[in-house]
Design a protein around this motif. Sequence first.
Motif, PDB file in Angstrom:
ATOM      1  N   SER A  24       0.824  -1.345  -0.153  1.00 19.90           N
ATOM      2  CA  SER A  24       0.034   0.102  -0.176  1.00 19.90           C
ATOM      3  C   SER A  24       0.887   1.133   0.113  1.00 19.90           C
ATOM      4  O   SER A  24       1.832   1.178   0.372  1.00 19.90           O
ATOM      5  CB  SER A  24      -1.097   0.020   1.231  1.00 19.90           C
ATOM      6  OG  SER A  24      -0.137   0.215   2.387  1.00 19.90           O
ATOM      7  N   VAL A  25       0.515   2.465  -0.512  1.00 19.64           N
ATOM      8  CA  VAL A  25       1.145   3.483  -0.677  1.00 19.64           C
ATOM      9  C   VAL A  25       0.923   4.351   0.701  1.00 19.64           C
ATOM     10  O   VAL A  25       0.258   4.599   1.321  1.00 19.64           O
ATOM     11  CB  VAL A  25       0.768   4.599  -1.721  1.00 19.64           C
ATOM     12  CG1 VAL A  25       1.306   5.750  -1.714  1.00 19.64           C
ATOM     13  CG2 VAL A  25       0.587   4.084  -2.947  1.00 19.64           C
ATOM     14  N   ILE A  26       2.251   4.564   1.177  1.00 19.33           N
ATOM     15  CA  ILE A  26       2.605   5.159   2.571  1.00 19.33           C
ATOM     16  C   ILE A  26       2.916   6.811   2.038  1.00 19.33           C
ATOM     17  O   ILE A  26       2.515   7.545   2.686  1.00 19.33           O
ATOM     18  CB  ILE A  26       3.783   4.553   2.963  1.00 19.33           C
ATOM     19  CG1 ILE A  26       3.542   3.089   3.428  1.00 19.33           C
ATOM     20  CG2 ILE A  26       4.276   5.336   4.444  1.00 19.33           C
ATOM     21  CD1 ILE A  26       4.899   2.427   3.890  1.00 19.33           C
ATOM     22  N   ALA A  27       3.667   6.943   1.315  1.00 14.72           N
ATOM     23  CA  ALA A  27       3.915   8.381   0.951  1.00 14.72           C
ATOM     24  C   ALA A  27       4.207   8.552  -0.661  1.00 14.72           C
ATOM     25  O   ALA A  27       4.745   7.674  -1.220  1.00 14.72           O
ATOM     26  CB  ALA A  27       5.143   8.994   1.777  1.00 14.72           C
ATOM     27  N   SER A  28       3.891   9.750  -1.236  1.00 17.13           N
ATOM     28  CA  SER A  28       4.136   9.916  -2.520  1.00 17.13           C
ATOM     29  C   SER A  28       4.222  11.555  -2.753  1.00 17.13           C
ATOM     30  O   SER A  28       3.595  12.146  -1.993  1.00 17.13           O
ATOM     31  CB  SER A  28       3.024   9.333  -3.569  1.00 17.13           C
ATOM     32  OG  SER A  28       1.808   9.759  -3.389  1.00 17.13           O
ATOM     33  N   TYR A  29       4.843  11.792  -3.916  1.00 16.56           N
ATOM     34  CA  TYR A  29       4.993  13.139  -4.335  1.00 16.56           C
ATOM     35  C   TYR A  29       5.033  13.299  -5.764  1.00 16.56           C
ATOM     36  O   TYR A  29       5.826  12.478  -6.531  1.00 16.56           O
ATOM     37  CB  TYR A  29       6.332  13.774  -3.694  1.00 16.56           C
ATOM     38  CG  TYR A  29       6.289  15.271  -3.926  1.00 16.56           C
ATOM     39  CD1 TYR A  29       5.740  16.135  -2.803  1.00 16.56           C
ATOM     40  CD2 TYR A  29       6.925  15.787  -4.770  1.00 16.56           C
ATOM     41  CE1 TYR A  29       5.773  17.566  -3.176  1.00 16.56           C
ATOM     42  CE2 TYR A  29       6.925  17.066  -5.195  1.00 16.56           C
ATOM     43  CZ  TYR A  29       6.328  18.052  -4.224  1.00 16.56           C
ATOM     44  OH  TYR A  29       6.496  19.435  -4.459  1.00 16.56           O
ATOM     45  N   LYS A  30       4.390  14.241  -6.419  1.00 16.80           N
ATOM     46  CA  LYS A  30       4.568  14.617  -7.828  1.00 16.80           C
ATOM     47  C   LYS A  30       4.874  16.296  -7.795  1.00 16.80           C
ATOM     48  O   LYS A  30       4.189  16.960  -7.603  1.00 16.80           O
ATOM     49  CB  LYS A  30       3.160  14.306  -8.605  1.00 16.80           C
ATOM     50  CG  LYS A  30       2.746  13.043  -8.455  1.00 16.80           C
ATOM     51  CD  LYS A  30       1.542  12.711  -9.174  1.00 16.80           C
ATOM     52  CE  LYS A  30       1.256  11.219  -9.290  1.00 16.80           C
ATOM     53  NZ  LYS A  30       0.020  11.032  -8.777  1.00 16.80           N
ATOM     54  N   ALA A  31       6.076  16.400  -8.400  1.00 16.84           N
ATOM     55  CA  ALA A  31       6.594  17.628  -8.334  1.00 16.84           C
ATOM     56  C   ALA A  31       6.447  18.244 -10.116  1.00 16.84           C
ATOM     57  O   ALA A  31       6.878  17.541 -10.792  1.00 16.84           O
ATOM     58  CB  ALA A  31       8.129  17.562  -8.329  1.00 16.84           C
ATOM     59  N   ALA A  32       5.809  19.147 -10.269  1.00 13.00           N
ATOM     60  CA  ALA A  32       5.683  19.966 -11.447  1.00 13.00           C
ATOM     61  C   ALA A  32       6.913  20.813 -11.608  1.00 13.00           C
ATOM     62  O   ALA A  32       7.533  21.031 -10.708  1.00 13.00           O
ATOM     63  CB  ALA A  32       4.076  20.472 -11.460  1.00 13.00           C
ATOM     64  N   TYR A  33       6.914  21.329 -12.717  1.00 16.34           N
ATOM     65  CA  TYR A  33       8.069  22.549 -12.945  1.00 16.34           C
ATOM     66  C   TYR A  33       7.791  23.604 -11.881  1.00 16.34           C
ATOM     67  O   TYR A  33       6.747  23.928 -11.604  1.00 16.34           O
ATOM     68  CB  TYR A  33       7.955  22.946 -14.235  1.00 16.34           C
ATOM     69  CG  TYR A  33       8.300  22.033 -15.604  1.00 16.34           C
ATOM     70  CD1 TYR A  33       9.626  21.547 -15.535  1.00 16.34           C
ATOM     71  CD2 TYR A  33       7.436  21.376 -16.364  1.00 16.34           C
ATOM     72  CE1 TYR A  33      10.048  20.746 -16.393  1.00 16.34           C
ATOM     73  CE2 TYR A  33       8.012  20.557 -17.297  1.00 16.34           C
ATOM     74  CZ  TYR A  33       9.306  20.187 -17.287  1.00 16.34           C
ATOM     75  OH  TYR A  33       9.607  19.370 -18.299  1.00 16.34           O
ATOM     76  N   GLY A  34       9.110  23.930 -11.493  1.00 20.76           N
ATOM     77  CA  GLY A  34       8.931  25.261 -10.529  1.00 20.76           C
ATOM     78  C   GLY A  34       8.954  24.546  -9.224  1.00 20.76           C
ATOM     79  O   GLY A  34       9.021  25.526  -8.467  1.00 20.76           O
ATOM     80  N   GLU A  35       8.760  23.374  -8.749  1.00 19.38           N
ATOM     81  CA  GLU A  35       8.690  22.706  -7.534  1.00 19.38           C
ATOM     82  C   GLU A  35       9.930  21.749  -7.367  1.00 19.38           C
ATOM     83  O   GLU A  35      10.265  20.913  -8.205  1.00 19.38           O
ATOM     84  CB  GLU A  35       7.341  21.948  -7.202  1.00 19.38           C
ATOM     85  CG  GLU A  35       6.051  22.988  -7.192  1.00 19.38           C
ATOM     86  CD  GLU A  35       5.098  21.807  -7.165  1.00 19.38           C
ATOM     87  OE1 GLU A  35       5.039  21.083  -6.338  1.00 19.38           O
ATOM     88  OE2 GLU A  35       3.866  22.358  -7.809  1.00 19.38           O
ATOM     89  N   ALA A  36      10.667  21.969  -6.455  1.00 16.42           N
ATOM     90  CA  ALA A  36      11.897  21.134  -6.015  1.00 16.42           C
ATOM     91  C   ALA A  36      12.068  21.007  -4.557  1.00 16.42           C
ATOM     92  O   ALA A  36      12.873  21.437  -3.873  1.00 16.42           O
ATOM     93  CB  ALA A  36      13.051  21.999  -6.465  1.00 16.42           C
ATOM     94  N   PRO A  37      11.527  19.886  -3.942  1.00 13.80           N
ATOM     95  CA  PRO A  37      11.781  19.266  -2.890  1.00 13.80           C
ATOM     96  C   PRO A  37      13.048  18.806  -2.730  1.00 13.80           C
ATOM     97  O   PRO A  37      13.326  18.012  -3.635  1.00 13.80           O
ATOM     98  CB  PRO A  37      10.543  18.732  -2.445  1.00 13.80           C
ATOM     99  CG  PRO A  37      10.050  17.956  -3.911  1.00 13.80           C
ATOM    100  CD  PRO A  37      10.297  18.861  -4.756  1.00 13.80           C
ATOM    101  N   TYR A  38      13.528  18.650  -1.645  1.00 15.90           N
ATOM    102  CA  TYR A  38      15.202  18.181  -1.557  1.00 15.90           C
ATOM    103  C   TYR A  38      14.979  17.182  -0.544  1.00 15.90           C
ATOM    104  O   TYR A  38      15.503  16.119  -0.729  1.00 15.90           O
ATOM    105  CB  TYR A  38      15.999  19.194  -1.367  1.00 15.90           C
ATOM    106  CG  TYR A  38      16.397  20.016  -2.536  1.00 15.90           C
ATOM    107  CD1 TYR A  38      15.758  21.294  -2.347  1.00 15.90           C
ATOM    108  CD2 TYR A  38      17.142  19.742  -3.501  1.00 15.90           C
ATOM    109  CE1 TYR A  38      16.101  22.190  -3.759  1.00 15.90           C
ATOM    110  CE2 TYR A  38      17.269  20.608  -4.472  1.00 15.90           C
ATOM    111  CZ  TYR A  38      16.908  21.592  -4.693  1.00 15.90           C
ATOM    112  OH  TYR A  38      17.177  22.436  -5.864  1.00 15.90           O
TER     113      TYR A  38
END
Length: 100
Positions: A24-38
């Motif tokens: 099962s999915v615990i965490a996820s992230y979708k980054a679009a242009y202009g977003e940069a999580p490190y």
Amino acid sequence: EISILYGKYPYRRISWELTGFGWSVIASYKAAYGEAPYIQKVCLEQEGDYKFEIFDWDGIDYGVRYNITSNGRMIAQGGEFAFSESSEFQVTLTMSPTMS
């Protein structure tokens, strides 16, 4: 802790997903242009098997790398992929999970 290192171009269309507990999915992230999580802190409260998958939406590798650590200990890493890559790892009671 999940660290995404964006390399030459920090504004990449990158997404990732962490699964466990029967996949099962615990965490996820979708980054679009202009977003940069490190760095993303994720709490892994149970021991067991986990899978981290990272996706580059356009398939162009500009030096994207990832590191997954637990209490400062490297448990998975990778990079230099075309469209996707995955790493599987296990968290045990002797390896205390990170808490955010």
